[in-house]
Enzyme design. Structure first.
Site, PDB file in Angstrom:
ATOM      1  N   GLU A 173      -0.809   5.616   9.637  1.00 30.74           N
ATOM      2  CA  GLU A 173      -1.582   6.752   9.568  1.00 30.74           C
ATOM      3  C   GLU A 173      -2.411   6.279   8.325  1.00 30.74           C
ATOM      4  OE1 GLU A 173       1.019   9.815   7.535  1.00 30.74           O
ATOM      5  OE2 GLU A 173       2.511   9.730   9.210  1.00 30.74           O
ATOM      6  N   CYS A 201       8.019   1.152   4.686  1.00 24.62           N
ATOM      7  CA  CYS A 201       8.156   1.189   3.274  1.00 24.62           C
ATOM      8  C   CYS A 201       9.567   0.750   2.905  1.00 24.62           C
ATOM      9  CB  CYS A 201       7.577   2.403   2.501  1.00 24.62           C
ATOM     10  SG  CYS A 201       7.587   2.233   0.681  1.00 24.62           S
ATOM     11  N   GLY A 254       3.521   2.841   2.868  1.00 21.52           N
ATOM     12  CA  GLY A 254       3.730   1.621   2.040  1.00 21.52           C
ATOM     13  C   GLY A 254       3.592   1.517   0.425  1.00 21.52           C
ATOM     14  N   GLU A 255       4.107   0.596   0.025  1.00 23.36           N
ATOM     15  CA  GLU A 255       3.887   0.250  -1.548  1.00 23.36           C
ATOM     16  C   GLU A 255       2.721  -0.995  -1.621  1.00 23.36           C
ATOM     17  OE1 GLU A 255       4.501   1.415  -4.551  1.00 23.36           O
ATOM     18  OE2 GLU A 255       3.547  -0.582  -5.293  1.00 23.36           O
ATOM     19  N   SER A 299      -2.043   3.433  -5.654  1.00 26.26           N
ATOM     20  CA  SER A 299      -1.072   4.205  -6.039  1.00 26.26           C
ATOM     21  C   SER A 299       0.466   3.333  -5.980  1.00 26.26           C
ATOM     22  CB  SER A 299      -0.990   5.503  -5.478  1.00 26.26           C
ATOM     23  OG  SER A 299       0.090   5.915  -5.714  1.00 26.26           O
ATOM     24  N   LEU A 349       5.229   8.672 -10.979  1.00 26.61           N
ATOM     25  CA  LEU A 349       6.192   8.923 -11.866  1.00 26.61           C
ATOM     26  C   LEU A 349       7.019   9.922 -11.668  1.00 26.61           C
ATOM     27  CD1 LEU A 349       6.697   7.584 -14.973  1.00 26.61           C
ATOM     28  CD2 LEU A 349       5.513   9.762 -15.966  1.00 26.61           C
ATOM     29  N   HIS A 350       7.017  10.601 -11.267  1.00 27.18           N
ATOM     30  CA  HIS A 350       7.993  11.926 -10.915  1.00 27.18           C
ATOM     31  C   HIS A 350       8.952  12.173 -11.633  1.00 27.18           C
ATOM     32  CE1 HIS A 350       5.286  11.419  -7.346  1.00 27.18           C
ATOM     33  NE2 HIS A 350       6.053  10.666  -6.788  1.00 27.18           N
ATOM     34  N   ASN A 353       5.696  18.247  -0.361  1.00 29.44           N
ATOM     35  CA  ASN A 353       5.690  18.515   1.073  1.00 29.44           C
ATOM     36  C   ASN A 353       6.967  18.330   1.634  1.00 29.44           C
ATOM     37  OD1 ASN A 353       3.482  19.155   3.046  1.00 29.44           O
ATOM     38  ND2 ASN A 353       2.344  17.839   1.829  1.00 29.44           N
ATOM     39  N   CYS A 363       2.457  11.745   3.370  1.00 26.24           N
ATOM     40  CA  CYS A 363       3.082  10.260   3.525  1.00 26.24           C
ATOM     41  C   CYS A 363       4.113  10.184   4.769  1.00 26.24           C
ATOM     42  CB  CYS A 363       3.790   9.577   2.254  1.00 26.24           C
ATOM     43  SG  CYS A 363       2.634   8.513   1.488  1.00 26.24           S
TER      44      CYS A 363
HETATM   45  N1  SAH Z   1       4.055   3.674  -2.710  1.00 26.59           N
HETATM   46  C1  SAH Z   1       2.936   4.249  -3.153  1.00 26.59           C
HETATM   47  C2  SAH Z   1       1.966   4.994  -2.476  1.00 26.59           C
HETATM   48  C3  SAH Z   1       2.099   5.670  -1.331  1.00 26.59           C
HETATM   49  S1  SAH Z   1       2.952   7.288  -1.770  1.00 26.59           S
HETATM   50  C4  SAH Z   1       3.344   5.189  -4.344  1.00 26.59           C
HETATM   51  O1  SAH Z   1       4.650   5.269  -4.543  1.00 26.59           O
HETATM   52  O2  SAH Z   1       2.880   5.283  -5.173  1.00 26.59           O
HETATM   53  C5  SAH Z   1       1.641   8.150  -2.319  1.00 26.59           C
HETATM   54  C6  SAH Z   1       2.070   9.585  -3.098  1.00 26.59           C
HETATM   55  O3  SAH Z   1       2.571  10.401  -2.495  1.00 26.59           O
HETATM   56  C7  SAH Z   1       3.217   9.073  -4.299  1.00 26.59           C
HETATM   57  O4  SAH Z   1       3.005   9.769  -5.385  1.00 26.59           O
HETATM   58  C8  SAH Z   1       4.534   9.572  -3.484  1.00 26.59           C
HETATM   59  O5  SAH Z   1       5.582   9.540  -4.359  1.00 26.59           O
HETATM   60  C9  SAH Z   1       4.035  10.751  -2.906  1.00 26.59           C
HETATM   61  N2  SAH Z   1       4.629  11.487  -1.917  1.00 26.59           N
HETATM   62  C10 SAH Z   1       5.524  10.830  -0.857  1.00 26.59           C
HETATM   63  N3  SAH Z   1       6.157  11.662  -0.007  1.00 26.59           N
HETATM   64  C11 SAH Z   1       5.830  12.776  -0.644  1.00 26.59           C
HETATM   65  C12 SAH Z   1       6.021  14.228  -0.199  1.00 26.59           C
HETATM   66  N4  SAH Z   1       6.984  14.410   0.793  1.00 26.59           N
HETATM   67  N5  SAH Z   1       5.721  15.170  -0.831  1.00 26.59           N
HETATM   68  C13 SAH Z   1       4.773  15.168  -1.998  1.00 26.59           C
HETATM   69  N6  SAH Z   1       4.485  13.931  -2.356  1.00 26.59           N
HETATM   70  C14 SAH Z   1       4.914  12.820  -1.579  1.00 26.59           C
END
Ligand code: SAH
Length: 348
Positions: A94, A114, A161-162, A193, A217-218, A292, A335
Site C-alpha cells: 500500500e 512486516c 514494513g520496518e 519511521s 515509541l507508544h 485506527n 498501515c
Molecule cells: N515500522 C515502522 C513504520 C511503519 S508504521 C514503525 O514502526 O515506525 C507507521 C506508524 O503507524 C507507526 O508509528 C506505527 O506504530 C503506527 N501504527 C500502526 N498501526 C496503527 C494503527 N492501527 N493505528 C494507529 N497507528 C498505527
C-alpha cells in the site's frame, strides 16, 4: 525478483556501464536516466530522443515499472488516496497520497508485510513476505506522481514494513529520490519511521543525512512497551534514547516520537508524566495518534477528549506535541489494513 531486468534500480554509473558496453556513448545513459527518474515515463517509446535501436535493445532486456497500481481508493472526507500496488512476483503493498495545503505527501511501504509484530498493527498480521527493492520504493512515488499529475514533495516511509529491517535498500532509495538527476526531493522533506532498531539508528546518524527520524515509541516505559511491541524485548527505551541523542548530536535534527493512544494501555496521566521525564530537554516533537481500530486486534483508541488532555499535559510541561490529523478514515488508511482486506478477499 530478477534484479537484472529492473532498470529503475540502476544508478547512473551502472546505466552508463551498460550503455557503453553496448557500444553507445555515455551521454545516452543520462538521457535515459532523465526519462526514467525525472520525466517518469512508463513506456520505452516515450523516450523520443533515444535511438530506436537502443530502445529496442533496452526493452528486450528490461522492464520499466516494477510495481503497477491495482486499486485506488479516494477518501470522500478528505484529500487522501490509498493505492494498492502489485509487484512482479504477486506481492501486494500500500501507498498513500495526501494533499496538504503545502503540497503532496506520499507515504510508502518498505517491505511486503512486516515481522515486528506490533499488537495494534495490521501490517504484521501475516508476517514478512520479503523486502522491497529501492526501485520498488521509487516506483510507489513515481506511480502516484504520474497518476495524480501533482509533484510529490514530501515522503514518509511509514507504510507497511520496518524500514530499518531493510536498511540498505531504504538508504539507496533515499539517495536516488533526492538525487539532483532524479526527482530531486529535498532530504528535509523525507521522514523515516522506525519501531526503534537502535543499532540502525546509529548507522543512520552516521550517514549524516538531513532526513527526519521518527521513532514509534507508544509507551513511556519498557513494561508497557513490551505488552504492545515485541521489539521492546530487543531494545530498551534507554538504548533507543541514547541512539536518538547520538542522532541529534550528529545531525542537529529534531527527532519525532510517535505515540499512538490506546484506551487503558498507554493513555493515563502517569504515562504522560513518564513521557515528560523521558523527553525533557530533548530536541524533539511528539506526534499523538488516535489508534485506527483494526478488526483483528482487540485494542481501542483513547477518546478524543483524553488525547487532547494528554497533549495539553505534554505542552504544559514544555514538550512539543501535536495530534496527528486522522486522514482517510473511510478508506482503511492505517498501515496494512487495505492490503489485509484485499488478501482476505482474494483468498490468500
Ligand atoms: N515500522 C515502522 C513504520 C511503519 S508504521 C514503525 O514502526 O515506525 C507507521 C506508524 O503507524 C507507526 O508509528 C506505527 O506504530 C503506527 N501504527 C500502526 N498501526 C496503527 C494503527 N492501527 N493505528 C494507529 N497507528 C498505527
Amino acid at each position: 525478483m530478477d534484479d537484472y531486468r529492473d532498470i529503475l534500480s540502476f544508478t547512473i554509473e551502472e546505466l552508463e556501464k551498460y550503455i557503453t558496453d553496448a557500444g553507445y556513448p555515455a551521454f545516452r545513459a543520462r538521457q535515459i536516466y532523465e526519462w526514467l527518474h525525472r520525466k517518469l515515463v512508463s513506456d520505452w517509446d516515450e523516450m523520443t530522443n533515444v535511438p530506436k535501436k537502443l530502445r529496442e535493445l533496452l526493452s528486450g532486456d528490461y522492464y520499466i515499472l516494477p510495481l503497477c497500481i491495482k486499486e485506488k481508493l479516494t477518501s470522500v472526507i478528505d484529500v487522501t488516496s490509498k493505492y494498492l500496488m502489485a509487484s512482479y512476483d504477486g506481492g501486494i503493498i500500500e501507498s498513500v497520497a495526501m494533499k496538504y495545503s503545502y503540497g503532496m505527501s506520499v507515504c510508502i511501504s518498505s517491505q511486503i508485510g512486516c515481522r515486528m509484530g506490533c499488537r495494534f498493527c495490521a501490517s504484521t498480521l501475516l508476517g514478512l513476505e520479503r523486502n522491497l527493492t529501492a526501485s520498488e520504493m521509487l516506483s510507489q512515488v513515481y506511480n502516484i506522481q504520474r497518476d495524480t499529475g501533482v509533484r510529490v514533495d514530501n515522503i514518509v516511509i511509514m507504510g507497511i514494513g520496518e524500514p530499518f529491517d531493510n536498511y540498505d535498500e531504504v538508504l539507496k532509495f533515499i539517495r536516488m529520490v533526492t538525487d539532483a538527476d532524479g526527482l530531486n526531493i529535498s532530504q528535509r522533506n523525507i521522514t523515516v519511521s522506525t519501531c526503534g532498531l537502535a543499532d540502525r539508528i546509529y548507522d543512520f546518524a552516521d550517514e549524516e543525512l538531513a532526513v527526519t527520524l521518527a521513532i514509534s515509541l507508544h509507551a513511556p516505559d519498557d513494561a508497557i512497551r513490551k505488552t504492545i511491541m515485541p521489539v521492546a524485548g530487543r531494545y530498551s527505551i534507554d538504548e533507543i534514547m541514547e541512539a536518538c541523542r547520538y542522532f541529534i548530536k550528529k545531525t542537529g535534527r529534531r527527532v519525532t516520537f510517535e505515540y499512538t493512544l490506546i484506551d487503558g494501555v498507554n493513555d493515563s496521566t502517569e504515562c504522560a508524566a513518564g513521557l515528560v521525564s523521558l523527553l525533557r530537554g530533548m530536541l524533539c516533537h511528539v506526534n499523538l495518534i488516535a489508534l485506527n481500530s483494526v478488526k483483528e486486534r482487540d485494542c481501542r483508541s483513547s477518546a478524543i477528549q483524553n488525547i487532547k488532555c494528554f497533549e495539553k499535559y505534554l505542552q504544559k510541561n514544555k514538550i512539543n506535541a501535536t495530534i496527528r490529523r486522522g486522514m482517510g478514515k473511510d478508506i482503511d488508511a492505517a498501515c496494512g489494513q487495505l492490503r489485509k482486506r484485499y488478501l482476505n478477499s482474494s483468498g490468500k
